[in-house]
Design a protein around this motif. Structure first.
Motif, PDB file in Angstrom:
ATOM      1  N   GLY A  17       2.446   1.700  -3.492  1.00 43.95           N
ATOM      2  CA  GLY A  17       1.522   2.009  -4.586  1.00 43.95           C
ATOM      3  C   GLY A  17       1.765   1.071  -5.756  1.00 43.95           C
ATOM      4  N   ASP A  18       1.346   1.492  -6.949  1.00 41.27           N
ATOM      5  CA  ASP A  18       1.378   0.615  -8.121  1.00 41.27           C
ATOM      6  C   ASP A  18       2.787   0.096  -8.393  1.00 41.27           C
ATOM      7  N   GLN A  70       0.840  -1.210   0.000  1.00 37.66           N
ATOM      8  CA  GLN A  70       0.000   0.000   0.000  1.00 37.66           C
ATOM      9  C   GLN A  70       0.872   1.257   0.000  1.00 37.66           C
ATOM     10  N   ARG A  71       1.935   1.216   0.802  1.00 34.58           N
ATOM     11  CA  ARG A  71       2.842   2.365   0.849  1.00 34.58           C
ATOM     12  C   ARG A  71       3.521   2.611  -0.493  1.00 34.58           C
ATOM     13  N   SER A 109       7.857   0.998  -7.499  1.00 33.06           N
ATOM     14  CA  SER A 109       6.509   1.431  -7.855  1.00 33.06           C
ATOM     15  C   SER A 109       6.640   2.628  -8.785  1.00 33.06           C
TER      16      SER A 109
END
Lengths: 131, 360
Positions: free
Chosen positions: A38-39, A35-36, A63
């Motif tokens: 990201g993509d 989550q931290r 990411s």
């Protein structure tokens, strides 16, 4: 943030999880980490057969905006890598505890596994950092 | 260190689940849900960005246009009110003080929209160079700015009571009401997509932001953060101050010659830039794509045959193209599209190719 921290796994303070099997352990990054980050767009994996020292960088996860080292939770030999991540690194965003596993390690000293964090201890660390 | 400022939308952004970062002295959303999703929303429908960190500096008075002309790389003479011009402020050596947009509001009135990180530098630069008869005002703190970007932007503005926006051509602006609030609306942006930038009183930001989201969401609008803003501008090969441009960079090397009215001249730095042009360039800014897996980032070296020949100024994944792209300064000999180069990522030389820009 809300994140999943399965009870049956062990953890490191740099947001990796470890699933202890009979002979090998499976390593990935936690829900908090994905989550931290990201993509996720790229994962650099080690070669099977590499010997890893505890804490040594064995790969890189990138990411869109961030680059982060992957560190060996314990010393040992890389016995498998998740080749699906080469073409589909985004699997880690979708299922970080399942299909998004990263490597399997044969530990050189299984007793080192005892020093990994349990789910409650890791949850506490995450809670402190989310503030 | 002073604490970062917050825009009037901070609470709204928190409610929408934004993850915040500090940029240009402000705490701003880097993303709401996913940079990739927000990026694609702008390419396919629309995205709404809070860019209130950008600065606004106003010039008023009978000498206002002459004062702006003396510093800005585009000549305002003969250009009617209602025009927006992108251009540069340059120093005496021809380096770039800032890249800005200039709004010709009226015969005697101009405002500049400047980069957040340069507001104080620009303001000081202006005061050091402009006659005291011109009223110069830094309106940055009380001015809010929303960027509505993407192909659905025109339809969304029409839904919040601004049908006149459809009549604006690229790089034109007009005063109009948006969601019942007085605004300056320009058909400009920093994404390579169609879209609008909406200047508002800071106190009206939340109302307009909510109205746009409310009417726009059914059309595919999403709130978008700085992460997507950066990947979008990179695909459009638009320079970012501090990366492609700085006080020591030649606007010619950056490929910005079309934004320099050198024949008219007269702006600070014009003579130095003209000399640079005659002397020839040592490097040029180019776009490249990686031909291997990996991600090129700002600061990576560019190499050829084992020798470092340049550096990457911006780089990252292109969500639209599905590959890694970047901008780099390289010698003119390898600046032609098609040239093979290498980008050094963590000690590995990755194959890359110079390509035409914009990337999409």
């Amino acid at each position: 943030m809300d994140c999943e921290i399965p009870h049956e796994l062990r953890y490191t303070s740099d947001d990796e999880w470890v699933l202890c099997g009979d002979d090998t352990v499976t390593v990935g990054v936690t829900d908090f980490a994905q989550q931290r980050l990201g993509d996720i767009v790229y994962v650099e994996l080690p070669s099977v057969g590499n010997q890893l020292a505890e804490g040594a960088a064995f790969g890189v996860i990138e990411s869109v905006k961030a680059v982060s080292d992957l560190n060996a939770p314990i010393a040992g030999e890389v016995v498998a890598i998740n080749e699906d991540l080469i073409d589909q690194p985004e699997i880690i965003n979708k299922e970080c505890y399942g299909g998004g596993w990263i490597i399997k390690i044969k530990p050189s000293n299984r007793e080192a596994l005892d020093s990994l964090l349990d789910a409650d201890s890791y949850r506490k660390i995450v809670g402190e950092r989310s503030d | 260190m002073t604490a970062p400022k917050r825009t009037p939308l901070y609470d709204t952004q928190q409610r929408l689940g934004a993850r915040m970062v500090e940029f240009g002295g402000y705490e701003l959303p880097v993303q709401y849900t996913s940079i990739r999703e927000e990026h694609c929303a702008v390419r396919e429908a629309a995205g709404l960005f809070d860019v209130s960190h950008m600065g606004q500096i106003e010039f008023e008075g009978s000498d206002a246009i002459a004062a702006a002309d003396a510093l800005f790389s585009r000549s305002l003479a003969g250009r009617e009110p209602g025009r927006v011009l992108y251009g540069l402020l340059c120093n005496e050596n021809g380096g770039v003080v800032d890249d800005i947009t200039c709004y010709r509001v009226a015969e005697q009135s101009v405002f500049w929209c400047v980069n957040a990180s340069n507001i104080e530098k620009d303001h000081r630069w202006i005061l050091d160079h402009v006659e005291s008869s011109v009223a110069v005002r830094n309106a940055s703190d009380e001015t809010g700015l929303l960027a509505l970007q993407g192909p659905a932007s025109e339809a969304i503005l029409s839904r919040v009571g601004s049908p006149n926006a459809a009549a604006l051509r690229r790089f034109r602006f007009a005063r109009m009401e948006v969601a019942g609030c007085a605004a300056f609306v320009s058909r400009t942006g920093y994404t390579g997509a169609d879209g609008f930038e909406i200047y508002l009183s800071g106190g009206d930001l939340a109302q307009v932001f909510e109205a746009l989201l409310g009417e726009g969401t059914p059309l595919g609008l999403r709130p978008a953060g700085l992460g997507a803003r950066d990947t979008l501008r990179l695909e459009a090969a638009l320079p970012l101050y501090g990366h492609e441009l700085d006080d020591d960079t030649s606007p010619l090397a950056a490929g910005l010659e079309r934004f320099l009215d050198l024949e008219v001249g007269g702006f600070v730095g014009a003579d130095a830039i003209a000399r640079d042009r005659d002397a020839g360039l040592e490097s040029r800014l180019v776009g490249f794509t990686l031909e291997e897996r990996g991600v090129a980032r700002a600061g990576c070296a560019v190499a050829l045959a084992g020798k470092t020949i340049g550096r990457v100024t911006s780089g990252g994944p292109s969500p639209t193209l599905g590959k890694s792209i970047g901008l780099a300064y390289v010698p003119p000999e390898v600046a032609e599209p098609g040239s093979g180069i290498q980008v050094i990522v963590r000690d590995r030389a990755l194959r890359a190719r110079v390509v035409d820009t914009p990337f999409v």
